[in-house]
Design a protein around this motif. Structure first.
Motif, short mmCIF file in Angstrom:
data_model
loop_
_atom_site.label_atom_id
_atom_site.label_comp_id
_atom_site.label_asym_id
_atom_site.label_seq_id
_atom_site.Cartn_x
_atom_site.Cartn_y
_atom_site.Cartn_z
N MET A 163 -41.72 12.48 -2.34
CA MET A 163 -40.77 12.80 -3.42
C MET A 163 -39.76 11.68 -3.62
O MET A 163 -39.42 11.32 -4.75
CB MET A 163 -40.05 14.12 -3.10
N ILE A 164 -39.30 11.09 -2.52
CA ILE A 164 -38.34 9.97 -2.61
C ILE A 164 -39.00 8.78 -3.30
O ILE A 164 -38.40 8.16 -4.20
CB ILE A 164 -37.80 9.59 -1.21
N ASN A 165 -40.22 8.47 -2.91
CA ASN A 165 -40.93 7.35 -3.54
C ASN A 165 -41.12 7.59 -5.03
O ASN A 165 -40.95 6.67 -5.84
CB ASN A 165 -42.28 7.12 -2.85
N GLN A 182 -28.46 11.00 -7.60
CA GLN A 182 -27.98 12.19 -6.89
C GLN A 182 -29.15 12.91 -6.21
O GLN A 182 -29.04 13.36 -5.07
CB GLN A 182 -27.27 13.14 -7.85
N GLU A 183 -30.27 13.03 -6.94
CA GLU A 183 -31.47 13.66 -6.36
C GLU A 183 -31.96 12.87 -5.16
O GLU A 183 -32.33 13.45 -4.13
CB GLU A 183 -32.58 13.76 -7.41
N LEU A 184 -31.95 11.54 -5.28
CA LEU A 184 -32.37 10.69 -4.16
C LEU A 184 -31.46 10.87 -2.94
O LEU A 184 -31.93 10.92 -1.80
CB LEU A 184 -32.41 9.22 -4.57
N LEU A 206 -32.35 14.19 -1.39
CA LEU A 206 -33.63 14.10 -0.68
C LEU A 206 -33.50 13.28 0.60
O LEU A 206 -34.11 13.61 1.62
CB LEU A 206 -34.70 13.48 -1.59
N ALA A 207 -32.69 12.22 0.56
CA ALA A 207 -32.47 11.41 1.76
C ALA A 207 -31.79 12.24 2.84
O ALA A 207 -32.12 12.14 4.03
CB ALA A 207 -31.65 10.18 1.43
N GLY A 208 -30.84 13.10 2.46
CA GLY A 208 -30.18 13.99 3.42
C GLY A 208 -31.16 14.98 4.02
O GLY A 208 -31.15 15.24 5.23
N ARG A 209 -32.03 15.54 3.19
CA ARG A 209 -33.04 16.48 3.69
C ARG A 209 -34.02 15.77 4.64
O ARG A 209 -34.40 16.32 5.67
CB ARG A 209 -33.81 17.09 2.51
#
Length: 182
Positions: free
Chosen positions: A128-130, A150-152, A155-158
């Motif tokens: 998803m990050i990619n 913001q989404e990235l 996702l990085a936190g998750r």
């Protein structure tokens, strides 16, 4: 039969039970083994239950010497039930060990399932990050870029929390495997 003979026979049973319980007397069980009405103590050690049995035997001897028939009847019944319960518990120890081993192996299998599940989460989060990074590189609209950033970040936190969970699961598996080796 004389009462003294009956008391001696009861004491012999208690002494026999003490020798059987001795190796297990200080072992703490993970859950209560007896009904609350059978043993007053809330301890999860067989040694404490045996101490209570001996206490009741001493009370029985005292009640016999005083001639309290009702108390003698009550205490005798209670002592016999306690002897039977302790004898059953001692006789089931081999089954209890197998049950504990099974529970530990089941917990280990559960850890491997959790490890696999978290590895799958990690793989999907990385994908998803990619995907979001590819879309972000092509995005020219400032508001859309901000939203993707913001989404990235989310996702990085998750992904970070997922990797921390993976480390904890790995550590738990390693600890369990070390226990089985010992």
């Amino acid at each position: 039969m004389k009462i003294s003979t009956l008391l001696a026979a009861l004491k012999a049973q208690i002494d026999n039970l003490e020798t059987q319980v001795a190796p297990l007397s200080e072992h703490i069980f993970s859950q209560a083994r007896f009904d609350k009405n059978l043993f007053n103590r809330k301890s999860q050690k067989l040694g404490d239950c045996l101490a209570e049995l001996n206490h009741y035997y001493a009370q029985l001897c005292h009640s016999v010497s005083l001639g309290h028939e009702q108390q003698v009847g009550f205490l005798t019944e209670k002592i016999v039930c306690q002897i039977q319960a302790l004898a059953r518990e001692v006789s089931t120890q081999s089954l209890r060990k197998k049950e504990d081993n099974y529970s530990q192996k089941k917990a280990q299998v559960d850890l491997y399932a959790r490890l696999s599940q978290h590895q799958d989460f990690e793989r999907r989060l990385v994908a998803m990050i990619n995907d979001r990074e590819l879309v972000l590189d092509k995005q020219t609209n400032h508001a859309a870029r901000h939203k993707l950033q913001q989404e990235l970040a989310a996702l990085a936190g998750r992904l970070y929390r997922c990797r921390q969970a993976l480390l904890r699961i790995d550590k738990s598996i390693e600890q369990q495997e070390n226990l089985f080796r010992e």
